[in-house]
Design a protein around this motif. Structure first.
Motif, mmCIF file in Angstrom:
data_model
loop_
_atom_site.group_PDB
_atom_site.id
_atom_site.type_symbol
_atom_site.label_atom_id
_atom_site.label_comp_id
_atom_site.label_asym_id
_atom_site.label_seq_id
_atom_site.Cartn_x
_atom_site.Cartn_y
_atom_site.Cartn_z
ATOM 1 N N LYS A 250 0.851 -1.198 0.000
ATOM 2 C CA LYS A 250 0.000 0.000 0.000
ATOM 3 C C LYS A 250 0.884 1.244 0.000
ATOM 4 N N GLN A 251 0.424 2.285 -0.672
ATOM 5 C CA GLN A 251 1.067 3.584 -0.533
ATOM 6 C C GLN A 251 0.012 4.521 0.059
ATOM 7 N N ILE B 122 4.869 -2.227 3.134
ATOM 8 C CA ILE B 122 4.881 -3.594 2.620
ATOM 9 C C ILE B 122 4.519 -4.542 3.756
ATOM 10 N N ASN B 123 3.533 -5.373 3.501
ATOM 11 C CA ASN B 123 3.005 -6.304 4.489
ATOM 12 C C ASN B 123 3.838 -7.584 4.471
ATOM 13 N N SER C 205 1.615 3.501 8.425
ATOM 14 C CA SER C 205 1.812 2.051 8.540
ATOM 15 C C SER C 205 0.756 1.443 9.450
ATOM 16 N N CYS C 206 0.376 2.182 10.493
ATOM 17 C CA CYS C 206 -0.702 1.706 11.383
ATOM 18 C C CYS C 206 -2.009 1.598 10.593
ATOM 19 N N LYS C 207 -2.284 2.622 9.794
ATOM 20 C CA LYS C 207 -3.479 2.590 8.931
ATOM 21 C C LYS C 207 -3.435 1.360 8.008
ATOM 22 N N ALA C 208 -2.297 1.151 7.376
ATOM 23 C CA ALA C 208 -2.146 0.005 6.465
ATOM 24 C C ALA C 208 -2.305 -1.308 7.224
ATOM 25 N N PHE C 209 -1.714 -1.394 8.423
ATOM 26 C CA PHE C 209 -1.836 -2.610 9.244
ATOM 27 C C PHE C 209 -3.303 -2.927 9.526
ATOM 28 N N LEU C 210 -4.057 -1.886 9.921
ATOM 29 C CA LEU C 210 -5.482 -2.095 10.225
ATOM 30 C C LEU C 210 -6.236 -2.567 8.983
ATOM 31 N N GLU C 211 -5.893 -2.009 7.817
ATOM 32 C CA GLU C 211 -6.553 -2.442 6.578
ATOM 33 C C GLU C 211 -6.109 -3.851 6.181
ATOM 34 N N PHE C 212 -4.802 -4.108 6.242
ATOM 35 C CA PHE C 212 -4.280 -5.431 5.854
ATOM 36 C C PHE C 212 -4.929 -6.535 6.691
ATOM 37 N N GLU D 51 -2.944 0.511 -3.864
ATOM 38 C CA GLU D 51 -2.854 -0.789 -3.205
ATOM 39 C C GLU D 51 -2.724 -1.901 -4.214
ATOM 40 N N GLY D 52 -1.936 -2.897 -3.838
ATOM 41 C CA GLY D 52 -1.702 -3.997 -4.753
ATOM 42 C C GLY D 52 -0.664 -4.931 -4.160
ATOM 43 N N GLN D 53 0.273 -5.351 -5.027
ATOM 44 C CA GLN D 53 1.290 -6.291 -4.570
ATOM 45 C C GLN D 53 2.653 -5.874 -5.083
ATOM 46 N N ILE D 54 3.683 -6.229 -4.334
ATOM 47 C CA ILE D 54 5.060 -5.926 -4.738
ATOM 48 C C ILE D 54 5.848 -7.227 -4.779
#
Lengths: 293, 293
Positions: free
Chosen positions: B8-9, B26-27, B87-94, B288-291
């Motif tokens: 995610k960016q 990156i998750n 990153s916290c936002k991304a963590f919650l979404e992931f 959002e996507g994959q790396i």
């Protein structure tokens, strides 16, 4: 409502991730160009912070496969090398045409750009390669900023960007240079140059070179792998090395920045005696997903 | 074989895309930290070219929700403000926990960082806020580089980065400053400072400020929206404005760069008379996507 558009970040001039030069590519084939403003596209490119972000639109006529708009974080460009290769790769993937096309025609600010595809290698033909002399003191000034001794006359190559090309005796001298970026910036600024392309031949090879690109005046101290720089460099070599038959020139770039760019330059001599100049490389999609525009 | 990991960016300190400060996240929850090297993570962060790229790993114990590693294009950081919020936002979404958690504990180089979540607002508590004096001539030198007149004593705030905080009479003076980045860089370099936080109060408001962050010595002439800078600034204001009760300080940042960052700073006065400092904002996932790592 914002658009959710397909997004890719492609690594160019490499087949190994994170070793080339990235470009962000946004697939706008599903919308009309009039649905977004230039300011919007510029804001995206400023935000990604990559050297270039591109937008693929439907072309204005069927002589093109797609229309490309190319933005740096600060402005829109009529053309750029690695973004064109990366965007062509993304276009082929977005439209499920990988392996199905040999030639692609890109519409962009300089008109029509022809791209040829051979396996994983995508190459563009240089549209403009003007060679000009520069003043001796300017050439000497640049050489001093790099701590190098040119072995051929330094020239200005106008290929879109205005690159000053300097050839040194061998690849290692190129690799070892520790430029004074502030001084390069001063000289470039006064002379309306984009920056310096520094190249050196790899000992014991026929047509293999190490290359570096310095453009501090546009806030790029060193560009990791530079398509327009490679175009300028092979055009320069055609004269400096007196190339008279079609030749492939293999260029590596980016080692000092932890990259390992691989550029294939071709000086093509046609039956009518005319020359064309082609720059290509492999590329790899590293990030793919969607962007909220 | 490379890993294909969720990516995610996230745009931080904004609820509108491209108006905040981006971080690439990156998750890595699906792999073990030992499966990747520091060099690999550094290469990714160098390639994205964002001010920070982060990697979310499984934590070392259950007192943390996740472990975060934070990289600039050049090095790894123990902590950083906007990357922590993004990153916290991304963590919650992931992990499908949006709306399900009020508090998140992040493991990182400075230990445990507590994040509080209220609706879309994610805030971190500043772990270190040391205030030091600086020499008069250094303070004057900085003020000259900005063309401003400080209205309170200039201080050094050690909040991880070492920010020199300068308060001017009003927001417009802050907004109008045209800094001499080369001279800021010189002074910062000699004194081991990260850069300058410049702030000015919005006329007719109680606790609303315009802020800017200049750090040319680390190649960031102006940071669009700066979490650690906001932490330094509210800690500075606690003394300068003699704050004695829990107060929210609203900060805007980034206007001169075409951004519109919105930061919520809270100076919290506890029952035992102790102060804590909290910085937060909204954030929005833009890509959002994959790396392919």
């Amino acid at each position: 409502m914002p658009f959710k558009l397909p997004f890719k970040q492609v690594d160019v001039f490499t087949s190994e991730g994170f070793k080339g030069n990235p470009v962000a590519v946004i697939n706008c084939l599903g919308i009309n160009e009039s649905e977004v403003t230039k300011d919007q596209l510029q804001a995206v490119a400023n935000w990604t912070n990559l050297s270039e972000t591109t937008f693929i639109f439907k072309p204005s006529s069927d002589q093109f496969d797609y229309k490309l708009r190319i933005f740096t974080p600060k402005n829109e460009l009529p053309f750029a090398g690695h973004p064109t290769i990366g965007s062509c790769k993304a276009f082929l993937e977005f439209t499920n045409q990988i392996g199905k096309k040999d030639v692609v025609y890109q519409e962009c600010g300089v008109g029509r750009v022809e791209l040829t595809i051979k396996g994983k290698l995508i190459s563009f033909q240089g549209e403009q390669t003007i060679v000009e002399d520069i003043a001796d003191d300017v050439a000497k000034g640049y050489a001093q900023t790099l701590g190098v001794t040119p072995i051929e006359t330094v020239k200005l190559l106008k290929v879109g960007p205005n690159w000053v090309v300097i050839l040194v005796d061998e690849a290692q001298l190129c690799y070892n240079s520790n430029p004074d970026f502030a001084k390069i910036s001063q000289i470039s600024n006064v002379n309306d140059h984009t920056g310096i392309i520094l190249g050196g031949k790899k000992k014991g090879t026929t047509n293999e070179y190490e290359m570096r690109a310095f453009a501090p005046v546009i806030n790029v101290d060193e560009d990791p792998v530079c398509g327009s720089g490679a175009l300028a460099f092979i055009r320069y070599l055609k004269d400096a090395e007196k190339i008279e038959a079609t030749s492939e020139i293999k260029i590596t770039q980016g080692g000092r920045l932890g990259r390992n760019g691989q550029i294939s330059g071709i000086v093509k001599v046609h039956e009518d005696g005319k020359y064309t100049y082609h720059v290509g490389g492999d590329s790899l999609t590293v990030i793919e997903g969607q962007i909220l525009l």
